[in-house]
Design an enzyme around this catalytic site. Sequence first.
Site, PDB file in Angstrom:
ATOM      1  N   ARG A   1      47.868  60.345  44.027  1.00  0.00           N
ATOM      2  CA  ARG A   1      46.409  60.306  44.149  1.00  0.00           C
ATOM      3  C   ARG A   1      45.933  61.521  44.934  1.00  0.00           C
ATOM      4  O   ARG A   1      46.683  62.132  45.684  1.00  0.00           O
ATOM      5  CB  ARG A   1      45.962  59.036  44.879  1.00  0.00           C
ATOM      6  CG  ARG A   1      46.146  57.767  44.059  1.00  0.00           C
ATOM      7  CD  ARG A   1      45.714  56.545  44.827  1.00  0.00           C
ATOM      8  NE  ARG A   1      46.359  56.499  46.121  1.00  0.00           N
ATOM      9  CZ  ARG A   1      45.799  56.854  47.281  1.00  0.00           C
ATOM     10  NH1 ARG A   1      44.529  57.230  47.325  1.00  0.00           N
ATOM     11  NH2 ARG A   1      46.494  56.810  48.396  1.00  0.00           N
TER      12      ARG A   1
ATOM     13  N   LYS B   1      44.070  52.204  41.986  1.00  0.00           N
ATOM     14  CA  LYS B   1      43.628  52.177  43.369  1.00  0.00           C
ATOM     15  C   LYS B   1      42.097  52.281  43.461  1.00  0.00           C
ATOM     16  O   LYS B   1      41.506  51.869  44.453  1.00  0.00           O
ATOM     17  CB  LYS B   1      44.313  53.283  44.184  1.00  0.00           C
ATOM     18  CG  LYS B   1      45.771  52.942  44.561  1.00  0.00           C
ATOM     19  CD  LYS B   1      45.868  51.710  45.422  1.00  0.00           C
ATOM     20  CE  LYS B   1      47.110  51.485  46.268  1.00  0.00           C
ATOM     21  NZ  LYS B   1      48.418  51.538  45.706  1.00  0.00           N
TER      22      LYS B   1
ATOM     23  N   HIS C   1      46.336  45.115  51.265  1.00  0.00           N
ATOM     24  CA  HIS C   1      47.314  46.022  50.670  1.00  0.00           C
ATOM     25  C   HIS C   1      48.696  45.450  50.997  1.00  0.00           C
ATOM     26  O   HIS C   1      49.308  45.833  51.998  1.00  0.00           O
ATOM     27  CB  HIS C   1      47.141  47.430  51.247  1.00  0.00           C
ATOM     28  CG  HIS C   1      47.986  48.456  50.572  1.00  0.00           C
ATOM     29  ND1 HIS C   1      48.544  49.518  51.245  1.00  0.00           N
ATOM     30  CD2 HIS C   1      48.360  48.600  49.282  1.00  0.00           C
ATOM     31  CE1 HIS C   1      49.234  50.261  50.390  1.00  0.00           C
ATOM     32  NE2 HIS C   1      49.141  49.730  49.197  1.00  0.00           N
TER      33      HIS C   1
ATOM     34  N   SER D   1      52.650  53.211  51.925  1.00  0.00           N
ATOM     35  CA  SER D   1      53.460  53.668  50.799  1.00  0.00           C
ATOM     36  C   SER D   1      54.908  53.946  51.216  1.00  0.00           C
ATOM     37  O   SER D   1      55.156  54.593  52.239  1.00  0.00           O
ATOM     38  CB  SER D   1      52.838  54.927  50.207  1.00  0.00           C
ATOM     39  OG  SER D   1      53.543  55.272  49.043  1.00  0.00           O
TER      40      SER D   1
ATOM     41  N   LYS E   1      57.151  47.395  50.026  1.00  0.00           N
ATOM     42  CA  LYS E   1      56.398  46.259  49.466  1.00  0.00           C
ATOM     43  C   LYS E   1      56.953  45.830  48.104  1.00  0.00           C
ATOM     44  O   LYS E   1      57.264  44.666  47.880  1.00  0.00           O
ATOM     45  CB  LYS E   1      54.901  46.612  49.294  1.00  0.00           C
ATOM     46  CG  LYS E   1      54.153  46.807  50.592  1.00  0.00           C
ATOM     47  CD  LYS E   1      52.666  47.051  50.334  1.00  0.00           C
ATOM     48  CE  LYS E   1      52.366  48.319  49.542  1.00  0.00           C
ATOM     49  NZ  LYS E   1      52.864  49.562  50.156  1.00  0.00           N
ATOM     50  N   THR E   2      57.062  46.807  47.194  1.00  0.00           N
ATOM     51  CA  THR E   2      57.510  46.478  45.838  1.00  0.00           C
ATOM     52  C   THR E   2      58.975  46.054  45.851  1.00  0.00           C
ATOM     53  O   THR E   2      59.345  45.017  45.288  1.00  0.00           O
ATOM     54  CB  THR E   2      57.300  47.689  44.907  1.00  0.00           C
ATOM     55  OG1 THR E   2      55.913  48.009  44.900  1.00  0.00           O
ATOM     56  CG2 THR E   2      57.756  47.377  43.487  1.00  0.00           C
TER      57      THR E   2
ATOM     58  N   ASP F   1      51.411  44.694  45.236  1.00  0.00           N
ATOM     59  CA  ASP F   1      50.595  45.703  45.934  1.00  0.00           C
ATOM     60  C   ASP F   1      49.209  45.279  46.438  1.00  0.00           C
ATOM     61  O   ASP F   1      48.766  45.776  47.459  1.00  0.00           O
ATOM     62  CB  ASP F   1      50.426  46.914  45.019  1.00  0.00           C
ATOM     63  CG  ASP F   1      50.077  48.192  45.757  1.00  0.00           C
ATOM     64  OD1 ASP F   1      50.749  48.509  46.751  1.00  0.00           O
ATOM     65  OD2 ASP F   1      49.116  48.863  45.356  1.00  0.00           O
TER      66      ASP F   1
ATOM     67  N   ARG G   1      57.576  57.115  39.198  1.00  0.00           N
ATOM     68  CA  ARG G   1      57.140  55.707  39.180  1.00  0.00           C
ATOM     69  C   ARG G   1      57.410  55.050  37.843  1.00  0.00           C
ATOM     70  O   ARG G   1      57.533  55.713  36.817  1.00  0.00           O
ATOM     71  CB  ARG G   1      55.617  55.647  39.399  1.00  0.00           C
ATOM     72  CG  ARG G   1      55.163  56.118  40.752  1.00  0.00           C
ATOM     73  CD  ARG G   1      54.918  54.942  41.664  1.00  0.00           C
ATOM     74  NE  ARG G   1      54.533  55.382  42.987  1.00  0.00           N
ATOM     75  CZ  ARG G   1      54.223  54.542  43.974  1.00  0.00           C
ATOM     76  NH1 ARG G   1      54.242  53.250  43.788  1.00  0.00           N
ATOM     77  NH2 ARG G   1      53.911  55.006  45.167  1.00  0.00           N
TER      78      ARG G   1
HETATM   79  P1  ATP Z   1      53.659  51.978  47.424  1.00  0.00           P
HETATM   80  O1  ATP Z   1      52.514  51.430  48.232  1.00  0.00           O
HETATM   81  O2  ATP Z   1      53.609  53.455  47.292  1.00  0.00           O
HETATM   82  O3  ATP Z   1      53.823  51.283  46.106  1.00  0.00           O
HETATM   83  P2  ATP Z   1      55.877  50.393  48.509  1.00  0.00           P
HETATM   84  O4  ATP Z   1      55.574  49.839  49.870  1.00  0.00           O
HETATM   85  O5  ATP Z   1      55.773  49.452  47.366  1.00  0.00           O
HETATM   86  O6  ATP Z   1      55.014  51.732  48.282  1.00  0.00           O
HETATM   87  P3  ATP Z   1      58.563  50.733  47.594  1.00  0.00           P
HETATM   88  O7  ATP Z   1      58.200  51.162  46.216  1.00  0.00           O
HETATM   89  O8  ATP Z   1      59.077  49.348  47.757  1.00  0.00           O
HETATM   90  O9  ATP Z   1      57.339  50.977  48.585  1.00  0.00           O
HETATM   91  O10 ATP Z   1      59.559  51.807  48.157  1.00  0.00           O
HETATM   92  C1  ATP Z   1      60.565  51.607  49.104  1.00  0.00           C
HETATM   93  C2  ATP Z   1      61.655  52.630  48.810  1.00  0.00           C
HETATM   94  O11 ATP Z   1      62.581  52.721  49.868  1.00  0.00           O
HETATM   95  C3  ATP Z   1      62.420  52.245  47.561  1.00  0.00           C
HETATM   96  O12 ATP Z   1      62.728  53.418  46.851  1.00  0.00           O
HETATM   97  C4  ATP Z   1      63.687  51.596  48.159  1.00  0.00           C
HETATM   98  O13 ATP Z   1      64.798  51.710  47.304  1.00  0.00           O
HETATM   99  C5  ATP Z   1      63.884  52.426  49.406  1.00  0.00           C
HETATM  100  N1  ATP Z   1      64.606  51.748  50.524  1.00  0.00           N
HETATM  101  C6  ATP Z   1      65.701  52.227  51.136  1.00  0.00           C
HETATM  102  N2  ATP Z   1      66.086  51.420  52.128  1.00  0.00           N
HETATM  103  C7  ATP Z   1      65.211  50.398  52.167  1.00  0.00           C
HETATM  104  C8  ATP Z   1      65.088  49.230  52.997  1.00  0.00           C
HETATM  105  N3  ATP Z   1      65.941  48.975  53.986  1.00  0.00           N
HETATM  106  N4  ATP Z   1      64.072  48.385  52.743  1.00  0.00           N
HETATM  107  C9  ATP Z   1      63.189  48.645  51.763  1.00  0.00           C
HETATM  108  N5  ATP Z   1      63.249  49.729  50.965  1.00  0.00           N
HETATM  109  C10 ATP Z   1      64.259  50.608  51.148  1.00  0.00           C
HETATM  110 MN    MN Z   2      54.581  49.464  45.636  1.00  0.00          MN
END
Ligand code: ATP
Ligand code: MN
Length: 533
Positions: free
Chosen positions: A61, A202, A222, A240, A244-245, A259, A324
């Site tokens: 973004r 978003k 969020h 980010s 979360k995901t 999300d 993504r």
């Molecule tokens: P966004 O808001 O951008 O979607 P998000 O909070 O959903 O971000 P994720 O997509 O879940 O974030 O990204 C977490 C990244 O970190 C993933 O690529 C995951 O494989 C990696 N990772 C490595 N170690 C960990 C951990 N201990 N816990 C969670 N994620 C981890």
């Molecule tokens: Mn996410």
Amino acid sequence: MQDLELKSAKKSLSELGIQNASGVMWNLSPAELVEQALLNQEAVLTDNGALMADTGTFTGRSPKDRYIVKDNNTSESVWWGDVNIAFDEEKFEYLHQKMINFLADKKLYVREAYAGADENYRLNLTIINTLAWQNLFCYNMFLRPSVEELEHFESNFTIICAPEFEADPEVDGTRQKNFAIINLTKRIILIGGTAYAGEMKKGIFSVLNYILPHERNVLSMHCSANVGEKGDTAIFFGLSGTGKTTLSADPNRGLIGDDEHGWTEDTVFNFEGGCYAKVIDLSREKEPEIWDAIKFGAIVENTRFYENSRTVDYTNKSVTENTRTAYPIHHIKNAIEPSIAGIPKNIFFLTADAFGVIPPISKLNKSQAMYHFISGYTAKVAGTEVGVTEPKTTFSACFGAAFLPLHPTKYAELFGEKMEKHQVNVWLINTGWTGGPYGVGSRMKLKYTRAMITAALNGELDNVSYRKHSVFGVSIPESCPNVPAEVLSPRATWSDKDAYDRKARELGAEFISNFEKYKAFATEDILAGSPNL
Ligand code: ATP
Ligand code: MN
């Protein structure tokens, strides 16, 4: 199949002022959109069936080019500033008309969809795309009405997204050629000059973050969310990349969403109909649910193939780190539909603390929960500059300031009320570094983070002993099933204990200085949750 025979001839864009000569394709099915995207040479096919698209210059973004129209309706209610940048009402009209003219001889893909799984709080969207793959993105990411619902569909919000259309900054009042402009009064989002599809997702999130707390007394969040067999909901806030995901996809729990959610009097509901997961370094071993969701109908963005193949190389960062995938939620086996569950029993604040200071799991009291919610801390690891290893703190109010049109206190008040009213456990999870800061230590093992969350959810941390962190005051469990005890204490994982104590105080000081701007709004009770130097 709900996708068939939806090309209702009655539908027309003329109500939106658009007279189009080149053909408008309404509510195409995924197969038709994949076909269109390939025919138009917008995207290519991968050997797992997913469509692979590049988003061009913008691989994320562009927050500095996101505006909200300032008018009588919004001038007092929106929290104007760097995040919510004001856009002139008349300039909007002019640009809107210019876009409508631009669309007149384009092939258009139009989709009707919902934002909000709870029908009492949803938006009915009409989305107009020039790119078929982006229309598929909308099919995946928003909620899909049934055939019957589409017959009587009454839209109340429009997105026009035309990446090929560029603004003229001199004339149009934008900063650059690309823009995403939200008009809350006219109920339109205009997007041009960028093909990053996340702007649509978003953009609508920002709209709901305005409408729901402001007009409906619903807390918009969020966060990701899932639910256990006993109906116990868990939500995961975080900026980010904090997990979360990744962490919401749990084979033992029903996925609500990854999300964006709303918290009403008695429910938590997803705003979306799909997930948008990071795929950098994705492996089947570590993230089987996400891996398996990437199949026909899914989109992968900005990835590259192994040489002479159509197999995606998830380690390839040559386009961006922010690669993504977007897939509809039913690609996750244990997703619940509709994506609605009861109020949360457990709340997790996720932070990727690159300083290695925050404990991997700790329990927060109410003051600390409010304090950390308002602070919204995570850290960014250093860029690619040689020799620069020092991470940077990021504070983003309510773990999502970039998407919040109202003052953070509005969300914090609702959050506080809900915490007061319901018995919720609040946990702080560091998915970031252990054994030292970035450059010295390593990222917390995903399997340990998962084990800690599972233990918290199963009540296995209810009867263990806790001790308080010297600076942050949060309660650290001294044992946790399936996690080595030494991992639980960050200080124990550092070889230089003095360095740890110093870093912890430094980080605490950054929290305190960031919180200065909220002091005027914060009660004594909230301030009691601040770090202690
Ligand atoms: P966004 O808001 O951008 O979607 P998000 O909070 O959903 O971000 P994720 O997509 O879940 O974030 O990204 C977490 C990244 O970190 C993933 O690529 C995951 O494989 C990696 N990772 C490595 N170690 C960990 C951990 N201990 N816990 C969670 N994620 C981890
Ligand atoms: Mn996410």
